[in-house]
Design a protein around this motif. Structure first.
Motif, short mmCIF file in Angstrom:
data_model
loop_
_atom_site.label_atom_id
_atom_site.label_comp_id
_atom_site.label_asym_id
_atom_site.label_seq_id
_atom_site.Cartn_x
_atom_site.Cartn_y
_atom_site.Cartn_z
N HIS A 95 -36.71 29.08 -3.32
CA HIS A 95 -36.22 28.43 -4.63
C HIS A 95 -35.23 29.35 -5.02
CE1 HIS A 95 -36.08 24.94 -7.18
NE2 HIS A 95 -36.13 25.69 -8.29
N ASP A 96 -34.14 28.54 -5.66
CA ASP A 96 -33.11 29.11 -6.48
C ASP A 96 -33.47 28.69 -7.90
OD1 ASP A 96 -30.90 30.22 -8.03
OD2 ASP A 96 -29.63 29.18 -6.84
N GLU A 98 -31.96 29.51 -10.60
CA GLU A 98 -30.62 29.50 -11.35
C GLU A 98 -30.56 30.08 -12.70
OE1 GLU A 98 -29.94 25.36 -11.54
OE2 GLU A 98 -29.23 25.08 -9.35
N LYS A 122 -39.92 38.94 -7.04
CA LYS A 122 -39.26 37.80 -7.38
C LYS A 122 -39.87 37.45 -8.71
CE LYS A 122 -37.59 33.40 -5.95
NZ LYS A 122 -37.23 32.37 -4.85
#
Length: 254
Positions: A95-96, A98, A122
């Protein structure tokens, strides 16, 4: 099916029978991470919310990412009307986010399903400077509360516990967070007790990933055996639970 996705096939049973955590644990976490209004939180793989409500109730900006579509739907059903509740149905690994940054990232028996290098690197990147990573899990035992029942249940496991897909997932080394830049690693333990009937124990056992893939004809005999064993011991099994919380911080200067 991947073990990390199998829970999505039993959302109602998962919601009803998976263990919760103690209020003392949440009080400790909320105070440690200074969570409340104005703070941004991310929960990894909340399932059906076994560790969600106490954090959501702080008034923080609560966010979650859930891989299972049925578990995601259950979370939306339970908490979707809360203005500070936000959830996406996606895989944390890919998943990004953003550019979002979080003051607290936490998981309840979830982070161990993510490869260590991704889990720690992450989450470290997603945390704001000085942010907290919290990793929760439950360790349970019932041998000390009824050794004879424990022995009878162990005989059932020895005879009928034959998963169609062996559980080969390796141990997750929580303390390795310090290899990825985290500091101030510590463990805090809290305690609780659960009492279940034979019916409840069988339903709870049916939420374990490796129990869900026992092959027939063993599966039926396995769960019937568990049921009979608990019935024979007064229709009661008592678990002593240890709620483990591992904490680590991202340095404030990063």
């Amino acid at each position: 099916m991947e073990f990390r996705k199998i829970f999505d096939t039993i959302p109602e049973q998962f919601d009803k029978f998976r263990p919760r955590y103690s209020q003392e644990l949440f009080d400790s976490l909320i105070a440690y991470a200074k969570i409340g209004p104005g703070k941004k939180v991310l929960e990894l793989g909340p399932g059906t919310g076994q560790a969600t409500e106490p954090i959501l109730n702080t008034g923080c900006d609560y966010n979650a990412i859930e891989l299972g579509e049925h578990l995601y739907a259950k979370m939306k059903e339970k908490y979707g009307d809360r203005p500070n509740f936000h959830i996406v149905n996606d895989d944390f690994i890919t998943h990004d986010f953003e550019g979002q940054k979080f003051d607290l990232i936490y998981s309840a028996a979830t982070i161990q399903w993510i490869p260590e290098d991704i889990a720690f690197s992450k989450t470290f990147e997603l945390l704001a400077p000085g942010g907290t990573l919290a990793m929760l899990l439950t360790k349970s035992e019932y041998k000390s509360t009824n050794p004879a029942l424990h022995d009878d249940i162990q005989k059932i496991y020895d005879t009928y516990f034959k998963p169609e897909t062996p559980y080969t997932h390796g141990a997750f080394h929580y303390q390795n967070a310090t290899n990825y830049g985290y500091v101030d690693f510590e463990e805090r333990d809290f305690y609780g007790k659960r009492e279940m009937t034979a019916d409840e124990y069988v339903a709870f056992s049916g939420t374990h990933c490796d129990h869900m893939v026992i092959a027939e004809p063993y599966k039926t005999k396995f769960f019937e055996g568990l049921h009979k064993a608990v019935l024979a011991h007064g229709n009661k099994i008592i678990f002593n639970d240890t709620y483990v919380m591992y904490l680590a911080k991202k340095p404030a200067n990063l």
